[in-house]
Design an enzyme around this catalytic site. Sequence first.
Site, PDB file in Angstrom:
ATOM      1  N   THR A   1       0.285  -1.048   0.094  1.00 47.24           N
ATOM      2  CA  THR A   1       0.522  -0.188   0.126  1.00 47.24           C
ATOM      3  C   THR A   1       0.806   1.178  -0.434  1.00 47.24           C
ATOM      4  O   THR A   1       0.390   2.197  -0.734  1.00 47.24           O
ATOM      5  CB  THR A   1      -0.854  -0.035   1.469  1.00 47.24           C
ATOM      6  OG1 THR A   1      -0.242  -0.108   2.414  1.00 47.24           O
ATOM      7  CG2 THR A   1      -2.126  -0.951   1.225  1.00 47.24           C
TER       8      THR A   1
ATOM      9  N   ARG B   1      -7.074  -4.215 -19.565  1.00 55.78           N
ATOM     10  CA  ARG B   1      -6.911  -5.444 -19.003  1.00 55.78           C
ATOM     11  C   ARG B   1      -6.903  -5.667 -18.379  1.00 55.78           C
ATOM     12  O   ARG B   1      -7.273  -6.342 -16.504  1.00 55.78           O
ATOM     13  CB  ARG B   1      -7.159  -7.113 -18.890  1.00 55.78           C
ATOM     14  CG  ARG B   1      -6.886  -7.020 -20.730  1.00 55.78           C
ATOM     15  CD  ARG B   1      -8.391  -8.310 -20.245  1.00 55.78           C
ATOM     16  NE  ARG B   1      -9.237  -8.859 -19.502  1.00 55.78           N
ATOM     17  CZ  ARG B   1      -8.676  -9.869 -19.434  1.00 55.78           C
ATOM     18  NH1 ARG B   1      -8.375 -10.416 -20.615  1.00 55.78           N
ATOM     19  NH2 ARG B   1      -9.693 -10.869 -18.442  1.00 55.78           N
TER      20      ARG B   1
ATOM     21  N   ARG C   1      -6.825  -2.979 -14.499  1.00 52.96           N
ATOM     22  CA  ARG C   1      -8.409  -2.685 -14.293  1.00 52.96           C
ATOM     23  C   ARG C   1      -7.878  -1.624 -13.423  1.00 52.96           C
ATOM     24  O   ARG C   1      -8.499  -0.322 -12.668  1.00 52.96           O
ATOM     25  CB  ARG C   1      -8.958  -4.133 -12.573  1.00 52.96           C
ATOM     26  CG  ARG C   1      -9.646  -4.781 -14.023  1.00 52.96           C
ATOM     27  CD  ARG C   1     -10.349  -6.430 -13.395  1.00 52.96           C
ATOM     28  NE  ARG C   1      -8.832  -6.805 -12.765  1.00 52.96           N
ATOM     29  CZ  ARG C   1      -9.538  -8.495 -12.790  1.00 52.96           C
ATOM     30  NH1 ARG C   1     -10.076  -8.887 -11.547  1.00 52.96           N
ATOM     31  NH2 ARG C   1      -8.138  -9.148 -12.308  1.00 52.96           N
TER      32      ARG C   1
ATOM     33  N   SER D   1     -13.357   8.256 -29.008  1.00 49.44           N
ATOM     34  CA  SER D   1     -14.070   7.582 -29.048  1.00 49.44           C
ATOM     35  C   SER D   1     -14.518   7.358 -30.873  1.00 49.44           C
ATOM     36  O   SER D   1     -14.534   8.770 -31.452  1.00 49.44           O
ATOM     37  CB  SER D   1     -15.212   8.876 -28.819  1.00 49.44           C
ATOM     38  OG  SER D   1     -17.003   7.800 -29.076  1.00 49.44           O
TER      39      SER D   1
ATOM     40  N   ARG E   1     -17.430   6.850 -32.134  1.00 50.02           N
ATOM     41  CA  ARG E   1     -18.668   7.047 -32.656  1.00 50.02           C
ATOM     42  C   ARG E   1     -19.026   8.592 -32.187  1.00 50.02           C
ATOM     43  O   ARG E   1     -19.251   9.095 -32.979  1.00 50.02           O
ATOM     44  CB  ARG E   1     -20.284   6.721 -31.098  1.00 50.02           C
ATOM     45  CG  ARG E   1     -20.025   5.405 -30.314  1.00 50.02           C
ATOM     46  CD  ARG E   1     -20.866   5.449 -29.506  1.00 50.02           C
ATOM     47  NE  ARG E   1     -21.807   6.004 -30.238  1.00 50.02           N
ATOM     48  CZ  ARG E   1     -23.198   6.025 -29.103  1.00 50.02           C
ATOM     49  NH1 ARG E   1     -23.049   5.903 -28.041  1.00 50.02           N
ATOM     50  NH2 ARG E   1     -24.322   5.504 -29.743  1.00 50.02           N
TER      51      ARG E   1
ATOM     52  N   ALA F   1       1.991   3.875  -8.611  1.00 49.53           N
ATOM     53  CA  ALA F   1       3.329   3.043  -8.489  1.00 49.53           C
ATOM     54  C   ALA F   1       3.464   1.345  -7.867  1.00 49.53           C
ATOM     55  O   ALA F   1       3.717   0.627  -8.880  1.00 49.53           O
ATOM     56  CB  ALA F   1       4.237   3.331  -7.799  1.00 49.53           C
TER      57      ALA F   1
ATOM     58  N   ASN G   1       3.014  -3.854 -11.298  1.00 47.55           N
ATOM     59  CA  ASN G   1       2.132  -5.088 -11.449  1.00 47.55           C
ATOM     60  C   ASN G   1       1.890  -4.978 -13.191  1.00 47.55           C
ATOM     61  O   ASN G   1       1.867  -6.528 -14.037  1.00 47.55           O
ATOM     62  CB  ASN G   1       0.814  -5.403 -11.230  1.00 47.55           C
ATOM     63  CG  ASN G   1       0.491  -6.227 -11.759  1.00 47.55           C
ATOM     64  OD1 ASN G   1       0.546  -7.822 -10.888  1.00 47.55           O
ATOM     65  ND2 ASN G   1      -0.786  -6.368 -11.942  1.00 47.55           N
TER      66      ASN G   1
ATOM     67  N   ARG H   1       3.588  -7.040 -18.242  1.00 48.76           N
ATOM     68  CA  ARG H   1       4.076  -6.978 -20.446  1.00 48.76           C
ATOM     69  C   ARG H   1       5.345  -6.951 -20.129  1.00 48.76           C
ATOM     70  O   ARG H   1       5.525  -6.360 -21.770  1.00 48.76           O
ATOM     71  CB  ARG H   1       2.909  -5.095 -20.141  1.00 48.76           C
ATOM     72  CG  ARG H   1       1.728  -6.277 -19.332  1.00 48.76           C
ATOM     73  CD  ARG H   1       0.918  -7.004 -20.291  1.00 48.76           C
ATOM     74  NE  ARG H   1      -0.948  -7.160 -20.166  1.00 48.76           N
ATOM     75  CZ  ARG H   1      -1.380  -7.833 -20.778  1.00 48.76           C
ATOM     76  NH1 ARG H   1      -0.779  -9.001 -22.084  1.00 48.76           N
ATOM     77  NH2 ARG H   1      -1.871  -8.129 -20.139  1.00 48.76           N
TER      78      ARG H   1
HETATM   79  C1  LIG Z   1       1.497 -13.049 -21.175  1.00 53.78           C
HETATM   80  C2  LIG Z   1      -0.058 -12.944 -21.011  1.00 53.78           C
HETATM   81  C3  LIG Z   1      -1.005 -13.685 -21.325  1.00 53.78           C
HETATM   82  C4  LIG Z   1      -2.402 -13.902 -20.953  1.00 53.78           C
HETATM   83  N1  LIG Z   1      -3.603 -14.593 -22.033  1.00 53.78           N
HETATM   84  C5  LIG Z   1      -4.350 -14.190 -21.754  1.00 53.78           C
HETATM   85  C6  LIG Z   1      -5.673 -14.836 -21.613  1.00 53.78           C
HETATM   86  O1  LIG Z   1      -5.270 -15.725 -23.140  1.00 53.78           O
HETATM   87  N2  LIG Z   1      -6.978 -14.822 -21.924  1.00 53.78           N
HETATM   88  C7  LIG Z   1      -7.901 -12.718 -21.236  1.00 53.78           C
HETATM   89  O2  LIG Z   1      -8.730 -13.096 -20.864  1.00 53.78           O
HETATM   90  N3  LIG Z   1      -6.598 -12.751 -20.210  1.00 53.78           N
HETATM   91  C8  LIG Z   1      -5.220 -13.100 -20.934  1.00 53.78           C
HETATM   92  N4  LIG Z   1      -3.479 -11.912 -19.915  1.00 53.78           N
HETATM   93  C9  LIG Z   1      -4.255 -10.688 -19.132  1.00 53.78           C
HETATM   94  C10 LIG Z   1      -4.516 -11.418 -17.746  1.00 53.78           C
HETATM   95  O3  LIG Z   1      -5.201 -12.378 -17.114  1.00 53.78           O
HETATM   96  C11 LIG Z   1      -4.778 -10.354 -17.059  1.00 53.78           C
HETATM   97  O4  LIG Z   1      -5.476  -9.680 -17.224  1.00 53.78           O
HETATM   98  C12 LIG Z   1      -4.156  -8.891 -17.506  1.00 53.78           C
HETATM   99  O5  LIG Z   1      -3.144  -8.887 -16.922  1.00 53.78           O
HETATM  100  C13 LIG Z   1      -3.969  -7.917 -15.945  1.00 53.78           C
HETATM  101  O6  LIG Z   1      -3.276  -8.336 -14.364  1.00 53.78           O
HETATM  102  P1  LIG Z   1      -4.247  -8.399 -13.870  1.00 53.78           P
HETATM  103  O7  LIG Z   1      -5.267  -8.652 -13.304  1.00 53.78           O
HETATM  104  O8  LIG Z   1      -3.131  -8.256 -12.016  1.00 53.78           O
HETATM  105  O9  LIG Z   1      -3.887  -6.308 -13.270  1.00 53.78           O
HETATM  106  P2  LIG Z   1      -5.231  -5.470 -12.543  1.00 53.78           P
HETATM  107  O10 LIG Z   1      -6.680  -5.903 -13.543  1.00 53.78           O
HETATM  108  O11 LIG Z   1      -4.986  -4.480 -13.255  1.00 53.78           O
HETATM  109  O12 LIG Z   1      -5.224  -6.160 -11.475  1.00 53.78           O
HETATM  110  C14 LIG Z   1      -4.112  -5.690 -10.188  1.00 53.78           C
HETATM  111  C15 LIG Z   1      -3.436  -6.187  -9.407  1.00 53.78           C
HETATM  112  O13 LIG Z   1      -4.964  -6.835  -8.417  1.00 53.78           O
HETATM  113  C16 LIG Z   1      -6.102  -7.044  -8.003  1.00 53.78           C
HETATM  114  N5  LIG Z   1      -7.226  -7.554  -7.957  1.00 53.78           N
HETATM  115  C17 LIG Z   1      -7.906  -6.880  -8.972  1.00 53.78           C
HETATM  116  N6  LIG Z   1      -8.825  -7.526  -9.398  1.00 53.78           N
HETATM  117  C18 LIG Z   1      -9.391  -8.315  -8.732  1.00 53.78           C
HETATM  118  C19 LIG Z   1     -10.835  -8.848  -8.288  1.00 53.78           C
HETATM  119  N7  LIG Z   1     -11.278  -9.202  -8.931  1.00 53.78           N
HETATM  120  N8  LIG Z   1      -9.955  -9.759  -8.139  1.00 53.78           N
HETATM  121  C20 LIG Z   1      -9.009  -9.881  -6.899  1.00 53.78           C
HETATM  122  N9  LIG Z   1      -7.924  -9.617  -6.970  1.00 53.78           N
HETATM  123  C21 LIG Z   1      -7.739  -8.587  -7.683  1.00 53.78           C
HETATM  124  C22 LIG Z   1      -4.949  -8.640  -8.008  1.00 53.78           C
HETATM  125  O14 LIG Z   1      -4.446  -8.699  -7.234  1.00 53.78           O
HETATM  126  C23 LIG Z   1      -4.368  -8.145  -9.385  1.00 53.78           C
HETATM  127  O15 LIG Z   1      -3.296  -8.368  -9.840  1.00 53.78           O
HETATM  128  C24 LIG Z   1      -2.639 -12.275 -20.249  1.00 53.78           C
HETATM  129  C25 LIG Z   1      -1.832 -11.979 -19.779  1.00 53.78           C
HETATM  130  C26 LIG Z   1      -0.701 -11.907 -20.036  1.00 53.78           C
HETATM  131  C27 LIG Z   1       0.295 -11.088 -19.220  1.00 53.78           C
END
Ligand SMILES: Cc1cc2nc3c(=O)[nH]c(=O)nc-3n(C[C@H](O)[C@H](O)[C@H](O)COP(=O)(O)OP(=O)(O)OC[C@H]3O[C@@H](n4cnc5c(N)ncnc54)[C@H](O)[C@@H]3O)c2cc1C
Length: 221
Positions: free
Chosen positions: A52, A75, A77, A85, A87, A172, A177, A182
């Site tokens: 944190t 992805r 989040r 946009s 649109r 940060a 992450n 990436r």
């Molecule tokens: C090499 C590679 C291949 C991939 N292939 C695919 C694929 O084939 N299909 C696909 O759908 N995605 C794929 N992804 C995307 C991957 O599954 C993640 O969605 C993406 O990398 C975002 O990572 P994150 O969730 O750690 O990041 P963020 O969404 O930024 O989340 C950061 C952190 O917050 C926490 N967090 C966020 N939301 C939640 C939640 N709802 N519950 C619990 N903890 C949470 C987790 O600790 C998470 O690590 C791929 C990613 C990579 C790097």
Amino acid sequence: MIDRDFVVLEDAMADDLSVVNSARVSFKQKSQELTTSDEALINFLMRERHGTPFEHNAFRFYIKCPVFVAREWFRHRVGSFNEVSGRYTELATRAYTPPAYDIRRQTGKPSSYMFEPMEDIASECAVDIIQESYSMSFDTYHDLLRMGVAKELARMVLPMGLFTEFYWTVNARSLMNFLSLRSAPNAQREIRIYADLVEDLFAEKMPVTYSAWVNNNRVAP
Ligand SMILES: Cc1cc2nc3c(=O)[nH]c(=O)nc-3n(C[C@H](O)[C@H](O)[C@H](O)COP(=O)(O)OP(=O)(O)OC[C@H]3O[C@@H](n4cnc5c(N)ncnc54)[C@H](O)[C@@H]3O)c2cc1C
């Protein structure tokens, strides 16, 4: 080509001291400037994954990248996005063509794919095919607009390689992450190029945090 200017750090409220002071508030202490014991504290927080204190900062980037890269980026989040946009604006018909040396062949199985360069002639031919396809899509897009079809529908024919633009604001911890995932060797090469540019800007703003992250195997706390 992916230009360095496609990743702009528009603003940042980010420094190493914010990490230290967020942690030291537990003891009602505050540092005015970074000391060697503060640097050790940042390393400790990173190693022990006390995440944190790395959240009290913000980076606002303006990114131009192909839609297929943005789709992977969105992805992540934990961060905020706002995108141009299709649109409301006529989209600029500009798309990413990989340089011929970067046209690759995919071998192996899911989770252990390998990528190998293609022969010169095949890669140059692939570049031509990509550009021809873009050109056809752009012509169709403009034809539909000229016919009076709404922008929100006409855009359906545009390619995944089209450049889009968006703001990304992130702290940060989430940035690390993003970089862990990436800039890793298994991430797609195009998003890795962007991650490397983001990484340079992060390292400039928070050098001690950056070094601690690198020294702790690039794992986000
Ligand atoms: C090499 C590679 C291949 C991939 N292939 C695919 C694929 O084939 N299909 C696909 O759908 N995605 C794929 N992804 C995307 C991957 O599954 C993640 O969605 C993406 O990398 C975002 O990572 P994150 O969730 O750690 O990041 P963020 O969404 O930024 O989340 C950061 C952190 O917050 C926490 N967090 C966020 N939301 C939640 C939640 N709802 N519950 C619990 N903890 C949470 C987790 O600790 C998470 O690590 C791929 C990613 C990579 C790097």
